[in-house]
Design a protein around this motif. Structure first.
Motif, PDB file in Angstrom:
ATOM      1  N   SER A   1      -3.857  -5.208  -3.334  1.00 52.53           N
ATOM      2  CA  SER A   1      -4.182  -6.578  -2.961  1.00 52.53           C
ATOM      3  C   SER A   1      -5.724  -6.567  -3.344  1.00 52.53           C
ATOM      4  O   SER A   1      -6.445  -5.924  -3.562  1.00 52.53           O
ATOM      5  CB  SER A   1      -3.808  -6.677  -1.711  1.00 52.53           C
TER       6      SER A   1
ATOM      7  N   VAL B   1      -9.477  -7.429  -2.539  1.00 50.46           N
ATOM      8  CA  VAL B   1     -10.430  -6.832  -1.572  1.00 50.46           C
ATOM      9  C   VAL B   1     -10.790  -7.935  -0.343  1.00 50.46           C
ATOM     10  O   VAL B   1     -11.438  -8.871  -0.989  1.00 50.46           O
ATOM     11  CB  VAL B   1     -11.588  -6.130  -2.052  1.00 50.46           C
TER      12      VAL B   1
ATOM     13  N   TYR C   1      -8.816   0.122  -3.526  1.00 50.99           N
ATOM     14  CA  TYR C   1      -7.951  -1.117  -3.886  1.00 50.99           C
ATOM     15  C   TYR C   1      -7.958  -1.243  -5.415  1.00 50.99           C
ATOM     16  O   TYR C   1      -8.918  -1.015  -6.113  1.00 50.99           O
ATOM     17  CB  TYR C   1      -8.952  -2.312  -3.299  1.00 50.99           C
TER      18      TYR C   1
ATOM     19  N   MET D   1       0.890  -1.295  -0.125  1.00 47.70           N
ATOM     20  CA  MET D   1       0.208  -0.042   0.037  1.00 47.70           C
ATOM     21  C   MET D   1       0.931   1.284   0.190  1.00 47.70           C
ATOM     22  O   MET D   1       2.243   1.369   0.248  1.00 47.70           O
ATOM     23  CB  MET D   1      -0.912  -0.010   1.252  1.00 47.70           C
TER      24      MET D   1
ATOM     25  N   VAL E   1      -4.129   0.730  -2.136  1.00 45.94           N
ATOM     26  CA  VAL E   1      -3.995  -0.915  -1.688  1.00 45.94           C
ATOM     27  C   VAL E   1      -3.969  -1.713  -2.971  1.00 45.94           C
ATOM     28  O   VAL E   1      -4.754  -1.744  -3.585  1.00 45.94           O
ATOM     29  CB  VAL E   1      -5.099  -1.441  -0.785  1.00 45.94           C
TER      30      VAL E   1
ATOM     31  N   ALA F   1      -2.361  -6.343  -8.433  1.00 52.11           N
ATOM     32  CA  ALA F   1      -1.748  -6.189  -7.352  1.00 52.11           C
ATOM     33  C   ALA F   1      -0.175  -5.877  -7.229  1.00 52.11           C
ATOM     34  O   ALA F   1       0.564  -6.494  -6.460  1.00 52.11           O
ATOM     35  CB  ALA F   1      -2.078  -7.313  -6.569  1.00 52.11           C
TER      36      ALA F   1
ATOM     37  N   ALA G   1     -12.047  -4.412   5.195  1.00 47.59           N
ATOM     38  CA  ALA G   1     -11.261  -3.645   4.155  1.00 47.59           C
ATOM     39  C   ALA G   1     -11.184  -2.223   4.637  1.00 47.59           C
ATOM     40  O   ALA G   1     -11.809  -1.584   5.504  1.00 47.59           O
ATOM     41  CB  ALA G   1     -12.256  -3.432   2.716  1.00 47.59           C
TER      42      ALA G   1
END
Length: 117
Positions: free
Chosen positions: A85, A87, A98, A19, A83, A102, A92
């Motif tokens: 990655s 969810v 998100y 993140m 973020v 990723a 969350a």
């Protein structure tokens, strides 16, 4: 809407978490230490939603989820957590956006972040 990275805190990009914490230039010194500071070009209201895109330099990401506080904080104090990655079904990040793929991008002072609705 576009923003430019003006500062990167000493502990902002540690590689342990997928993140990036973004704040505006009015962030406190203690927040700046763990954040990437962004400065928006112009003014306007952002309303990021699932299906939108976010571009960091030449890398385009798809918005998969927008936390319940993300837009309000982005518009008031230029704060949001990107973020990289999947969810989670529970817990969350409420201030998170998100993104996929990723893969955490390389961010540097001068990088351009474009919020594409």
């Amino acid at each position: 809407m576009k923003a430019t990275v003006t500062e990167i805190g000493e502990h902002a990009l540690d590689g342990k978490e997928p993140m990036i914490i973004l704040f505006g230039e009015r962030a406190t010194e203690s927040l700046k230490e763990y954040s990437v500071i962004q400065k928006f070009e112009g003014s306007g209201e952002l309303n990021i939603k699932t299906g939108d895109q976010l571009k960091i330099d030449d890398r385009v990401y798809q918005v998969e989820h927008v936390g319940s506080f993300a837009n309000a904080n982005l518009n008031s104090i230029s704060h949001v957590t990107l973020v990289f990655s999947e969810v989670p079904e529970e817990d969350a990040v409420v201030n998170g956006i998100y993104l996929s793929p990723a893969t955490v991008p390389v961010v540097k002072v001068g990088s351009v972040i474009e919020y594409i609705s």
